[in-house]
Design a protein around this motif. Structure first.
Motif, PDB file in Angstrom:
ATOM      1  N   MET A   1     -12.287   0.707  66.980  1.00 31.55           N
ATOM      2  CA  MET A   1     -11.445  -0.294  68.059  1.00 31.55           C
ATOM      3  C   MET A   1     -10.453   0.594  68.338  1.00 31.55           C
ATOM      4  O   MET A   1     -10.329   0.381  70.088  1.00 31.55           O
ATOM      5  N   ILE A   2      -9.633   1.467  67.994  1.00 30.79           N
ATOM      6  CA  ILE A   2      -8.595   2.223  68.910  1.00 30.79           C
ATOM      7  C   ILE A   2      -9.322   3.058  69.802  1.00 30.79           C
ATOM      8  O   ILE A   2      -8.975   3.097  70.881  1.00 30.79           O
ATOM      9  N   ASN A   3     -10.756   3.663  69.405  1.00 29.43           N
ATOM     10  CA  ASN A   3     -11.390   4.475  70.255  1.00 29.43           C
ATOM     11  C   ASN A   3     -11.724   3.703  71.563  1.00 29.43           C
ATOM     12  O   ASN A   3     -11.935   4.425  72.548  1.00 29.43           O
TER      13      ASN A   3
ATOM     14  N   ALA B   1     -10.751   1.079  57.696  1.00 29.45           N
ATOM     15  CA  ALA B   1     -10.162   2.099  58.561  1.00 29.45           C
ATOM     16  C   ALA B   1     -11.342   2.419  59.388  1.00 29.45           C
ATOM     17  O   ALA B   1     -10.797   2.835  60.647  1.00 29.45           O
ATOM     18  N   GLU B   2     -12.503   2.366  58.872  1.00 32.07           N
ATOM     19  CA  GLU B   2     -13.528   2.852  60.111  1.00 32.07           C
ATOM     20  C   GLU B   2     -13.503   2.095  61.025  1.00 32.07           C
ATOM     21  O   GLU B   2     -13.798   2.257  62.230  1.00 32.07           O
ATOM     22  N   VAL B   3     -13.477   0.680  60.918  1.00 32.23           N
ATOM     23  CA  VAL B   3     -13.390  -0.483  61.762  1.00 32.23           C
ATOM     24  C   VAL B   3     -12.156  -0.481  62.918  1.00 32.23           C
ATOM     25  O   VAL B   3     -12.446  -0.303  64.293  1.00 32.23           O
TER      26      VAL B   3
ATOM     27  N   GLU C   1     -21.157  -6.246  63.851  1.00 29.98           N
ATOM     28  CA  GLU C   1     -21.614  -5.574  62.901  1.00 29.98           C
ATOM     29  C   GLU C   1     -20.943  -5.401  61.592  1.00 29.98           C
ATOM     30  O   GLU C   1     -21.649  -5.414  60.383  1.00 29.98           O
ATOM     31  N   HIS C   2     -19.911  -5.487  61.673  1.00 28.54           N
ATOM     32  CA  HIS C   2     -19.005  -5.628  60.541  1.00 28.54           C
ATOM     33  C   HIS C   2     -18.458  -7.020  59.944  1.00 28.54           C
ATOM     34  O   HIS C   2     -17.538  -7.188  59.007  1.00 28.54           O
ATOM     35  N   LYS C   3     -18.951  -8.043  60.742  1.00 29.26           N
ATOM     36  CA  LYS C   3     -18.574  -9.510  60.297  1.00 29.26           C
ATOM     37  C   LYS C   3     -17.202  -9.723  60.362  1.00 29.26           C
ATOM     38  O   LYS C   3     -16.435 -10.315  59.385  1.00 29.26           O
ATOM     39  N   VAL C   4     -16.564  -9.136  61.349  1.00 31.90           N
ATOM     40  CA  VAL C   4     -15.063  -9.472  61.547  1.00 31.90           C
ATOM     41  C   VAL C   4     -15.066 -10.732  62.530  1.00 31.90           C
ATOM     42  O   VAL C   4     -15.465 -10.615  63.505  1.00 31.90           O
TER      43      VAL C   4
ATOM     44  N   ILE D   1     -16.011  -4.169  71.710  1.00 31.75           N
ATOM     45  CA  ILE D   1     -15.121  -4.853  70.384  1.00 31.75           C
ATOM     46  C   ILE D   1     -15.938  -5.857  69.601  1.00 31.75           C
ATOM     47  O   ILE D   1     -16.131  -5.872  68.634  1.00 31.75           O
ATOM     48  N   VAL D   2     -16.617  -6.776  70.409  1.00 31.90           N
ATOM     49  CA  VAL D   2     -17.439  -8.065  69.875  1.00 31.90           C
ATOM     50  C   VAL D   2     -18.599  -7.168  69.089  1.00 31.90           C
ATOM     51  O   VAL D   2     -18.873  -7.881  67.965  1.00 31.90           O
ATOM     52  N   ARG D   3     -19.345  -6.174  69.725  1.00 29.94           N
ATOM     53  CA  ARG D   3     -20.256  -5.536  68.896  1.00 29.94           C
ATOM     54  C   ARG D   3     -20.033  -4.997  67.633  1.00 29.94           C
ATOM     55  O   ARG D   3     -20.779  -5.182  66.608  1.00 29.94           O
ATOM     56  N   ILE D   4     -18.866  -4.462  67.519  1.00 27.59           N
ATOM     57  CA  ILE D   4     -18.326  -4.137  66.219  1.00 27.59           C
ATOM     58  C   ILE D   4     -17.945  -4.902  65.364  1.00 27.59           C
ATOM     59  O   ILE D   4     -18.193  -4.920  64.117  1.00 27.59           O
TER      60      ILE D   4
END
Lengths: 470, 470
Positions: A10-12, A4-6, A62-65, A56-59
């Protein structure tokens, strides 16, 4: 599923309307043009600009997505199938032609521009962007860049890579870098422009490209040479080049392909010959006329049973369009169509076509072959049915033998379709363990968390094609 | 000095006669064509084949000995100056043209082949290898590959990179890999072919290359346009391209350059005009005639005070040779000649030439400018004296401003000379910290012990040119 955090982060960044994790949205982007590959992404995210893409890439880092960048998904190597989940990064908003610079002969574009739209915009100014993958009506420039797409004009004009002068790209850590520029010459640092082109989104996300344009050729002519044996067609190809004529396109279609193309296009193509060469030349009128005459003579010397020159632009266009529909036409034969692009030095075309036919006979599979004969870039295509496990196994074995043969003849496992998931098991055939190790070192250096289109290019298992049932 | 153990191992591989650690031998290879850089290597090693080269690299990697691969050392960025010691790897034995393949239009060569020897061998077969660095009479293909050399024909035909189809290369760990092949299309894996070209020996040692050839143009014509102001010359360049004419060469020489070139070559060049454009077109006779006529008209419209068309091949050759001697001619003026290659989009040439002249005035230094106007690739050249510390400081400041201006105009710090040691301090101007960090990641991944031409491309200090007194 994204945490949910990710999702919230992303929506932000992109706004509610540009983040889609609905079942339908995910389903739509769960596959591309490659048969037998499907896997659901966790979400589809559409950035509106480079800054958003970088955030988006940075996130994701960070979260290995995992991130799968995607244009129209027309590739044939499962390069945009989200096999490891994560997000599909869609460039539907970043679809502007930023400028067409007539003084520097460049076009600067965002990745979401449709290839044909660019070609048309450029031609309206009397300029020419030669790369013309068969999917150009729907493919995007971003996709072309990621796959280093080829096309029919490769022989004379080269491929996508040859027209990229500079890039803006987002690295795995979210850094935005720029390579090259509107510069005919630039040797400042490593050639990341060309390293990124064709790297299938595994090293960087391309967010803008400066492309090279050339003056449009004044005129064009098309001819068709018919043969009762493949050997003679192949010999004509070699002899044309050895006579120092480089036609704009030099396409080959075998009899089974001709038959289905004619059934589809209905333009009066002969279906009772063993092979056809479709040849185009462009340039100044004198040069075109002279080359077409010389090529006609060569084809006749090499036992063409008939040589026809298109009498009008409309007729020429119909021939060239028919050729471009080969895949669609072949796709109507059976539920599953496997189209490959084993490529050999052009001097080996006759040997390769012969080998393909022998292999098809050996495994009792139907293989139609067409392709860019001038490039040695062949498309052996198998109409089959992925539900028939036994036949699929024979098909797989046949293609493996085709790749082995191509490499044996000094060729490669893919001329223009890319490696993706589809060809990954065969890459070692071409590059050896040492070559792959070096590639992996570069990949790990630029993308230590393996978030950039993971599962592509590098095989989990060697020499075994992974078939995921749709 | 190399440890006795290392020396012994190397001699075991290449033989006594191919290992030289004499004072004289080391002195000969302590510098290249770049002024003000000199540093002794520990030894000069000449492998006889790829296997020997790989074994030498393996030993260097094990013992952390720097390797500087070297052809003829004609580069102008101190790219082959052994600034960190170690061995110079000399390709004097690996100097064969392995084959010229007329069916696939390729030449396969070893790195030690002299560029002009290849060009001549290829032209004897009616084929064409366009890259023509000014040093081509003595430069080697290996050097051209490492530096991604340009030349006069870059505008129409591209640079060295555009003619490399495949490589054999030795990695830092001693692995031998092969990239590409005699293939017009190949997308199997990352484009290491083009990553290695221009990487100045910092990523791999190139031991063989497959080069693309094209049919030789049928005919060629040369013209000279004289101007009383630089602006008009620059405008002619833009207008020619905007009229969709791409000449084979489109060279610019300013008045100070003209004067020294004429003094050197004595072929009757005018020295009382402010600028000259030397233009060549090649192709079919009709096309060449038409383009030369159209370009003459454009030059006249843009206030050329005179337009002359060379009346014979000999006269054309004399003009083109005179242009190629510009560096040698300028080098006669003063003890030290600093030749740079700031490059801008061609639309910015007039702005760049004006900026160079203003900067020269500001720092009271003489700067002559010539170069490949069609490419935007200019060679501002400063005749100076490295013993005059005060003047050298002004020269350094002037060039720094020139680089800053070039980047400001959308250009680059080096169009064709490479980064080496010379330009390393300025690389960040063009690529930013993020770009350099990404390059360093790739460098470290492929060469963890930093043995491959260390000290090149990556600066120790930013923005400050390191001057080593000879």
């Amino acid at each position: 599923m994204l945490a949910a955090e990710v999702k919230g982060k992303m929506i932000n960044i992109v706004g509610e309307g540009n983040f889609d994790d609905s079942k339908t949205g995910r389903l739509v982007y769960s596959y591309d043009a490659t048969p037998n590959f499907q896997s659901l992404p966790a979400a589809v995210v559409s950035p509106r600009n480079t800054r958003e893409a970088a955030e988006i890439v940075r996130i994701c880092n960070e979260h290995k997505v995992p991130i799968v960048p995607r244009g129209s998904g027309t590739n044939l190597c499962a390069g945009t199938c989200p096999t490891e989940g994560g997000i599909v990064l869609l460039f539907r908003h970043m679809n502007k032609i930023i400028d067409i610079d007539e003084e520097n002969l460049t076009a600067t574009v965002q990745p979401g521009v449709i290839t044909l739209d660019l070609i048309n915009a450029v031609e309206a100014k009397g300029l020419f962007y030669p790369p013309d993958p068969s999917s150009m009506k729907i493919s995007t420039i971003g996709g072309n860049l990621n796959e280093n797409s080829g096309g029919l004009r490769g022989l004379k004009y080269g491929v996508t890579r040859d027209y990229v002068m500079g890039l803006e790209a987002v690295l795995a850590n979210g850094d935005i870098i720029r390579t090259g520029g509107k510069l005919a010459k630039d040797v400042a640092g490593y050639d990341f422009t060309r390293l990124f082109v064709g790297s299938e989104g595994t090293l960087a996300i391309i967010t803008e490209a400066t492309l090279k344009l050339i003056p449009i050729p004044e005129t064009k002519k098309t001819m068709l040479a018919l043969y009762q044996d493949i050997e003679s067609a192949a010999k004509s190809v070699s002899k044309i080049i050895a006579n120092k004529i480089i036609p704009a396109t030099l396409e080959f279609l075998d009899q089974p392909t001709l038959e289905v193309v004619e059934a589809h296009a209905k333009i009066g193509l002969p279906t009772d010959v063993q092979a056809v060469l479709l040849i185009e030349q462009d340039g100044t009128p004198e040069m075109v006329n002279r080359d077409i005459e010389r090529m006609s003579a060569i084809c006749k010397e090499e036992n063409a049973v008939s040589v026809q020159i298109a009498e009008s632009d409309a007729q020429a266009e119909a021939l060239s369009s028919a050729r471009r529909t080969a895949l669609s036409a072949l796709a109507r034969l059976k539920p599953t169509t496997i189209l490959e692009d084993a490529t050999v030095p052009r001097s080996e075309i006759a040997n390769m076509v012969r080998a393909i036919n022998n292999i098809a006979t050996k495994y009792h599979v139907k293989i139609c072959t067409f392709g860019h004969a001038g490039d040695g870039n062949l498309h052996p295509t198998c109409p089959t049915d992925s539900r028939d496990k036994e036949e699929m196994e024979r098909v797989e074995k046949a293609f493996e033998e085709i790749f082995v043969k191509a490499v044996e003849l000094g060729g490669t496992i893919t001329g223009e379709h890319g490696v993706g998931v589809m060809k990954a098991p065969y890459l070692e055939l071409k590059l050896g363990k040492e070559g792959i190790a070096a590639m992996k070192a570069v990949k790990t250096a630029l993308d230590p968390n393996n978030i950039m289109n993971p599962g592509k290019i590098f095989a989990k298992d060697s020499r075994k094609r992974v078939v995921i049932t749709r």
